[in-house]
Design an enzyme around this catalytic site. Structure first.
Site, PDB file in Angstrom:
ATOM      1  N   GLU A  77      -8.378   1.231  -7.747  1.00 31.16           N
ATOM      2  CA  GLU A  77      -9.391   1.787  -7.147  1.00 31.16           C
ATOM      3  C   GLU A  77      -9.341   3.318  -6.579  1.00 31.16           C
ATOM      4  O   GLU A  77      -8.065   3.752  -6.181  1.00 31.16           O
ATOM      5  CB  GLU A  77      -9.580   0.771  -5.773  1.00 31.16           C
ATOM      6  CG  GLU A  77      -9.863  -0.593  -5.991  1.00 31.16           C
ATOM      7  CD  GLU A  77     -10.590  -1.306  -4.803  1.00 31.16           C
ATOM      8  OE1 GLU A  77     -11.094  -2.298  -5.132  1.00 31.16           O
ATOM      9  OE2 GLU A  77     -10.194  -1.168  -3.656  1.00 31.16           O
ATOM     10  N   GLU A 131      -3.953   8.434   6.685  1.00 27.76           N
ATOM     11  CA  GLU A 131      -4.277   9.322   5.473  1.00 27.76           C
ATOM     12  C   GLU A 131      -5.640  10.050   6.018  1.00 27.76           C
ATOM     13  O   GLU A 131      -6.178   9.823   6.926  1.00 27.76           O
ATOM     14  CB  GLU A 131      -4.175   8.643   4.300  1.00 27.76           C
ATOM     15  CG  GLU A 131      -5.546   7.540   4.300  1.00 27.76           C
ATOM     16  CD  GLU A 131      -5.571   6.778   3.192  1.00 27.76           C
ATOM     17  OE1 GLU A 131      -4.817   6.882   2.174  1.00 27.76           O
ATOM     18  OE2 GLU A 131      -6.707   6.324   2.865  1.00 27.76           O
ATOM     19  N   GLU A 159      -5.689   2.004  -4.376  1.00 24.71           N
ATOM     20  CA  GLU A 159      -5.112   0.773  -4.311  1.00 24.71           C
ATOM     21  C   GLU A 159      -5.083   0.491  -6.029  1.00 24.71           C
ATOM     22  O   GLU A 159      -6.220   0.647  -6.527  1.00 24.71           O
ATOM     23  CB  GLU A 159      -5.078  -0.114  -3.437  1.00 24.71           C
ATOM     24  CG  GLU A 159      -6.375  -0.650  -3.486  1.00 24.71           C
ATOM     25  CD  GLU A 159      -6.564  -1.731  -2.214  1.00 24.71           C
ATOM     26  OE1 GLU A 159      -5.540  -2.291  -1.687  1.00 24.71           O
ATOM     27  OE2 GLU A 159      -7.672  -2.219  -2.073  1.00 24.71           O
ATOM     28  N   LYS A 203       0.870  -1.373  -0.056  1.00 24.70           N
ATOM     29  CA  LYS A 203       0.005   0.249   0.090  1.00 24.70           C
ATOM     30  C   LYS A 203       0.808   1.175   0.001  1.00 24.70           C
ATOM     31  O   LYS A 203       0.383   2.153  -0.491  1.00 24.70           O
ATOM     32  CB  LYS A 203      -0.740  -0.058   1.024  1.00 24.70           C
ATOM     33  CG  LYS A 203      -2.042  -0.933   1.249  1.00 24.70           C
ATOM     34  CD  LYS A 203      -3.501  -0.630   1.914  1.00 24.70           C
ATOM     35  CE  LYS A 203      -4.458  -1.440   1.122  1.00 24.70           C
ATOM     36  NZ  LYS A 203      -5.104  -2.389   2.065  1.00 24.70           N
ATOM     37  N   PHE A 257     -26.328  -9.224  10.345  1.00 26.10           N
ATOM     38  CA  PHE A 257     -25.433  -9.748   9.307  1.00 26.10           C
ATOM     39  C   PHE A 257     -24.420 -10.881   9.777  1.00 26.10           C
ATOM     40  O   PHE A 257     -23.398 -10.834   9.400  1.00 26.10           O
ATOM     41  CB  PHE A 257     -24.720  -8.522   8.568  1.00 26.10           C
ATOM     42  CG  PHE A 257     -25.568  -7.569   8.129  1.00 26.10           C
ATOM     43  CD1 PHE A 257     -25.822  -7.572   6.695  1.00 26.10           C
ATOM     44  CD2 PHE A 257     -26.087  -6.615   8.717  1.00 26.10           C
ATOM     45  CE1 PHE A 257     -26.778  -6.648   6.109  1.00 26.10           C
ATOM     46  CE2 PHE A 257     -27.044  -5.652   8.042  1.00 26.10           C
ATOM     47  CZ  PHE A 257     -27.270  -5.671   6.745  1.00 26.10           C
ATOM     48  N   ASN A 310      -5.761  -3.257  -7.708  1.00 20.33           N
ATOM     49  CA  ASN A 310      -5.770  -4.649  -7.769  1.00 20.33           C
ATOM     50  C   ASN A 310      -5.208  -5.251  -9.018  1.00 20.33           C
ATOM     51  O   ASN A 310      -5.863  -4.959  -9.918  1.00 20.33           O
ATOM     52  CB  ASN A 310      -7.193  -5.037  -7.405  1.00 20.33           C
ATOM     53  CG  ASN A 310      -7.702  -4.565  -6.059  1.00 20.33           C
ATOM     54  OD1 ASN A 310      -6.811  -4.538  -5.228  1.00 20.33           O
ATOM     55  ND2 ASN A 310      -8.910  -4.182  -5.906  1.00 20.33           N
TER      56      ASN A 310
END
Lengths: 673, 508
Positions: free
Chosen positions: A275, A200, A292, A116, A352, A294
């Protein structure tokens, strides 16, 4: 072109890859663990190689076993799917060493984008916007606080190697940083073996928008438009769509070109996704930042396929085989709108919680997607595409991702695609485990979703108290009442054809009182028509007793309803909710007014195990005083540790389970006074 | 003429008011329907024909001679449920608290006698404070007369008791001798002696609900076959249930048309038995997928859930289901599950209902608790029941069929007509591990492991049993419904009789 490829993955994505390979005339090899011995992708592949026990760490994640399977079967290339080994440089390298082609990007690009911190530096250098933040190693909490203060709150702390929602923490002030920094470090270390953390700026009204990249080994790199995946739950994507309702043509071009520049900078080829985080608060559309990249096929790639007509898997295979892209940027168009819902084995009605087990019933709305080669074939059947890798009688295993299927719809407009989703979800039958069909249907109908005003906080903001089902409109209730009356008449009519009667069968009742959510409707089913509360309803229903799903046309609207009997009516599941529909002959309903309403017993005194799992820790003993919200126990299921908290303050009366015990769902862990 | 009719109307309306509006209101306030309202829900609209509307008691003690209410606390008569004849009585709590007088009992006896003569089931709706104390022994005599008829009717016509209010003391024994008892939650209770007496005698403090409520009787005691939420739900459930029952022991089980194809395949059953023998699966799913339209009327779902009993249909015709449930105690047979299944098997046999047995049983439950409470005799009940049953018997062994429990569960040796096994079946004296520990006592670990493997290879399959003819065929799970349907067709003309006897002597 390759003659035979191996798919180093499982489930729906293995099926997905096999379909395209098969159309291209390429033979396929599946690899499978013990848990997947009966899985569809194993059946679909031309050959299958067993690679070990169920845990991925002992099967799908072992590169040597994959390579051995390639050698054994003569597979010339490996498609890694997503997850597992797809972004491991060591795997790509090992394949290269054996002369087996990796159907994916070059090792260097995977390595560059895999970190990252490194990837951000590269992005910045390539001229891509990056979120203000600290790029570099953070020494300790004090350092983290200094950095955070400089960036300005809120800030996000993330484990460098993190992903999938693990190892992330939001800090609104200095105190949050002090409290959270160490734990993010620890999570990074525990989950990924890497305790580096970066910090960040936290973006306001953030939207998750990503650019699909496709490149070949000859230096051609294209962007295949964007996807928006803002609707996430705990950083897990739930709904994805293409294009994005937020992105303008100008913004698309700006984003696309930046992302192509980055890809070019790392010598990218094959499919990849950049992304971006986009501030929905900035109407200019200029506030988009690199998140990032992918370096693999994304779960949500089908929405891109639907609007561009490009088969991404086919392109990946062709690129890997050294072919040149046949299209140029100008050929990439947007045709219509596509939405994907991820159907997960998790129960929205129970917070969930993950729910694994046997699919006692599994009937997707259309047959699993078949690759027929036609560009619009990627839009499934009448705009409904199901990418799945499960079957009725199969298992959603606790060892792997809890995704059951991807439901993709394509329409000319966004609303059309969303309407198709609602209808397809109504027809999607899953029993045996909890699933989120009602929940995603609720999102598809949600006015805010329809308006396109999305942020990554959508679910948390719109369902702060959890999910209890989509509220039914009065119109829907009237329609369900009409259907209930009709079905009841049909069932009574059949009951009156039993043998051994005194005389000829009597006519079934035609006067019904239907009660939905405390509203009563008078339904008359007569030879010449149906009325609800005296108003005629135009009704056509396909139903015979025993049907678990019916399709009704009520006043011109088509409604698919999953129906189950109760003692006094039906449970009807449609439009994102389970409706309890009581239906009694009116003369009986008149008497049922005397029945007392019973309040369900108060279970808040009990700590009940919400899912089958292992009781990892029990934090309290008999006699302990606890506060509301205090963690009482930890139950592990699906490799997720779920903290169970006190619903209210009180004293522990008795403890009924021990740490280390395997608990069934609804087992009482402890009781409060 | 018109005066006579007017008089009749007057008397009718008076009788129909039972104990009067105030008591009717009180009954409603408790969430209970009146005796006549209940019959309206239970029976087809307009089908109820009342008898003995004008009967009143003959008690002249304690001022009772001046308290006369026509009907005397019970509504009796006949009607239909989906066109089929049923005799009913419904106790009227608004009249003397539904208490049973001698005349009240005579009314019940009258409809029971008629039901016996014509061969129709009897449904009793119980809501009674007990014996009419003012009548003394006359009321007790009334009870006994009813008991005698319950016994004579047992096995001749089906008898269903709905407990919809108090049912205490001697009153409990009539329902106890009927075939099935449904109770209403929160408003019904059954006990021989109530909480007050319990307190006096044993000093135990207990509520009515805990002592004999619907939950207690449908979980702990098995007195009740089903607990329902309220009167309406209970009566509608009784209607549904009635449709499974034959009218009497001379008739075949009823047939209701069904669109469900007899040869419907269920591929998902091929994977329901997990690869690991210690992993449970839900036998309900098997039943749901095999029976017509997935309809299964389960009885005693909350008591001894290690065995499942209830009714379903195949090709529209009623079948009785007995199935081990691997989800609960691994499906083991113990005292409660043996008793539960045994009585159900005997009901089916008495009323010509074919019995389908689904078997996955690791054996009988060991332990002092079971032994000291008489598992020997209780387990024998189920064995006895299966062995004497002459109705068509089809057995499907889905997985384990171990030891004595293999013999018990409708095995070939107990005159099973069709004994099928799935390929996952394991028919052996016991699990491989246990067997090897006995056969190869004292061997080292390695030897044991090898021996276990050997035993498994030999017996962890249906083929040894099949090679001896104990299993008629090893079948695909997905084709089980078709096999059963065809089997039942062929067994429709089955003739089998036990030797003449006055009655048998089942180990009670």
């Amino acid at each position: 072109m390759f003659k035979k490829i191996l798919i180093a993955n499982r489930g729906e994505i293995a099926c997905r890859v096999i379909k395209t390979a098969r159309r291209m005339g390429i033979q396929t090899v599946a690899v499978y663990s013990d848990a997947d011995a009966r899985a569809p992708f194993v059946q679909m592949a031309d050959e299958a190689v067993h690679i070990g026990p169920a845990p991925a760490a002992q099967s799908y994640l072992i590169a040597d076993k994959i390579i051995a399977a390639c050698k054994q079967t003569g597979a010339e290339a490996v498609h890694p799917g997503y997850g597992f080994l797809s972004e491991r440089t060591s795997f790509a390298e090992a394949l290269a060493a054996e002369g087996i082609e990796f159907i994916g990007p070059p090792v260097g690009a995977i390595a560059a984008m895999g970190d990252k911190i490194e990837s951000k530096k590269l992005a910045k250098a390539a001229g891509v916007n990056v979120v203000p933040g600290f790029v570099g190693e953070i020494e300790d909490t004090e350092h983290a606080v200094r950095i955070s203060n400089e960036i300005g709150y809120p800030v996000m702390m993330k484990a460098s190697a993190g992903g999938g929602g693990k190892g992330m923490r939001l800090a609104y002030d200095e105190k949050d940083v002090r409290e959270g920094f160490e734990s993010v470090k620890r999570e990074g270390l525990n989950s990924f073996g890497d305790d580096r953390v970066f910090i960040e700026k936290f973006i306001l009204n953030p939207r998750h928008i990503e650019i699909q990249i496709l490149g070949d080994k000859h230096g051609n790199i294209l962007y295949l438009n964007e996807r928006e995946c803002s609707i996430q739950r705990r950083h897990q994507k739930v709904v994805e769509e293409a294009p994005s309702p937020f992105v303008t043509e100008k913004m698309r071009k700006a984003m696309g070109e930046q992302c192509v520049a980055l890809s070019r900078a790392v010598g990218y080829y094959s499919a990849g996704t950049v992304e971006l985080i986009v501030s929905g608060a900035d109407p200019t559309g200029e506030s988009f930042y690199f998140l990032e990249m992918n370096t693999r096929l994304q779960v949500e790639h089908p929405v891109t396929e639907c609007i561009t007509g490009i088969d991404l898997v086919e392109q990946m295979i062709r690129v890997a085989a050294g072919e040149k892209l046949e299209m140029t940027q100008d050929d990439v168009k947007i045709d219509g709108w596509a939405i994907e819902n991820r159907v997960y084995a998790e129960d929205p009605y129970r917070g969930f919680l993950p729910s694994t087990g046997r699919l006692a019933r599994y009937r997707p709305p259309v047959a699993g997607w078949e690759e027929d080669g036609a560009a619009n074939g990627r839009r499934g059947i009448n705009g409904v595409r199901v990418d799945d890798g499960v079957y009725e009688g199969g298992e959603v295993s606790m060892f792997y991702d809890p995704m059951i299927a991807k439901l993709i719809t394509w329409g000319k407009t966004r609303d059309e695609a969303a309407d198709l989703q609602v209808a397809a979800l109504d027809a999607f039958e899953i029993e045996g485990l909890g699933h989120n069909i009602d929940f995603v249907s609720a999102i598809m109908q949600h006015p805010r979703f329809r308006s396109g005003e999305l942020t990554t906080g959508f679910i948390a903001e719109e369902y702060p108290e959890g999910f209890t089902g989509t509220p039914a409109s009065d119109d829907l209730k009237v329609k369900l009442a009409a259907v209930a009356g009709f079905v009841s008449t049909a069932r009574s009519d059949r009951a009156r054809r039993i043998s051994g009667q005194l005389a000829d069968p009597m006519d079934p009742p035609h006067d019904w009182t239907v009660t939905i959510a405390k509203t009563a409707y008078q339904v008359k089913i007569l030879g010449n028509g149906v009325t609800v509360d005296g108003k005629p309803v135009d009704l056509a229903v396909e139903y015979s007793p025993g049907d678990a799903f019916l399709e009704a046309e009520v006043d011109g609207e088509d409604i698919g309803i999953k129906i189950a009997n109760t003692r006094i009516g039906f449970k009807m599941t449609t439009r994102g909710a389970i409706h309890k529909v009581d239906c009694l002959p009116t003369r009986v309903a008149y008497l049922s007014q005397h029945m007392l309403e019973k309040t369900p017993p108060d279970l808040s005194r009990y700590l009940i195990c919400p899912m089958p799992g292992l009781l990892v820790a029990l934090h309290v003993q008999e006699g302990d005083k606890v506060e509301s919200g205090q963690p009482l126990a930890v139950v592990e299921a699906m490799k997720m540790e779920n903290i169970l908290r006190a619903e209210k303050a009180g004293v522990i009366k008795s403890v009924n389970a021990k740490a280390g015990e395997s608990l069934a769902v609804d087992a009482i862990i402890l009781e409060m006074e | 003429m018109s005066a006579n009719i007017a008089e009749m109307e007057k008397r009718r309306s008076a009788a129909r008011m039972g104990g009067g509006q105030a008591r009717i209101d009180a009954q409603h306030a408790r969430g209970k329907l009146t005796a006549r309202e209940r019959l309206e829900v239970l029976l087809d609209e307009g089908s109820f024909e009342e008898t003995d509307l004008y009967v009143h008691h003959d008690c002249i003690d304690f001022g009772m001679e001046s308290k006369q209410i026509p009907g005397d606390g019970v509504v009796t008569g006949s009607g239909t449920i989906n066109g089929r004849l049923v005799y009913v009585y419904s106790q009227d709590f608004t009249v003397f608290g539904g208490s049973l007088s001698n005349r009240h009992a005579q009314k019940i006896c009258k409809i029971m006698d008629t039901a016996m003569r014509v061969g129709a089931p009897v449904i009793g709706l119980n809501d009674s404070g007990g014996a009419r104390i003012q009548e003394g022994v006359a009321a007790l005599a009334g009870y006994a007369e009813v008991f005698q008829r319950n016994v004579l009717a047992s096995g001749v016509v089906p008898q269903l008791s709905m407990i919809m209010g108090p049912c205490a003391g001697g009153a409990v024994y009539s329902p106890a001798m009927t075939d099935f008892i449904f109770m209403v939650k929160d408003s019904s209770y059954m006990f021989v002696t109530g909480p007050d007496v319990v307190k006096t005698v044993t000093n135990e403090v207990v509520t009515q609900e805990e002592l004999g409520g619907a939950i207690t009787h449908s979980t702990k005691t098995s007195v009740s076959d089903l607990a329902l939420e309220n009167d309406v739900e209970a009566l509608l459930a009784a209607r549904d249930f009635f449709d499974y029952l034959p009218l009497n022991n001379r008739e075949a089980a009823p047939v209701r048309p069904s669109a469900d194809p007899y040869d419907r395949e269920e591929p998902s059953l091929d994977t329901i038995v997990p690869p690991n023998a210690n992993q449970p699966y839900d036998m309900h799913e098997v039943l749901h997928k095999l029976l017509d339209e997935g309809d299964f009327f389960e009885l005693q779902p909350s008591h001894a859930a290690n065995v499942i009993i209830g009714f379903g249909r195949i090709e529209g015709q009623t079948v009785g289901i007995v199935a081990n449930q691997p989800m609960v105690l691994a499906g083991v047979l113990d005292i409660n599950s043996s008793k539960k299944a045994a009585r159900f098997v005997r009901f089916c046999d008495a009323f010509n209902i074919p019995i389908l047995t689904f078997e996955d049983v690791p054996g009988f439950l060991p332990g002092t608790d079971q032994e000291h409470n008489g598992i020997i005799k209780h387990g024998a009940k189920l064995l006895f029941a299966y062995a004497e049953a002459t109705v068509p018997k089809i057995t499907v062994i889905t997985r384990k069929a171990y030891g004595g429990a293999y013999c018990v569960m409708s095995s070939k040796h107990l005159r099973g007509d069709l004994n099928y096994a799935w390929p996952t079946a394991e028919i052996a004296v016991m699990g491989a591990k246990g067997a090897v520990e006995i056969i190869f006592r004292g061997q080292d670990e390695e030897g044991m492991a090898a021996a276990t493997k050997e035993y498994e290879d030999r017996f962890a399959n249906p083929f040894v049993a099949a090679s001896r003819g104990y299993i008629d065929e090893v079948i695909y799970p997905h084709s089980t419904r078709k096999r059963i349907a065809l089997g039942l067709r062929k067994l429709r003309t089955k003739q089998l009789e036990n030797p003449w006897k006055k009655h048998d002597n089942i180990p009670l």
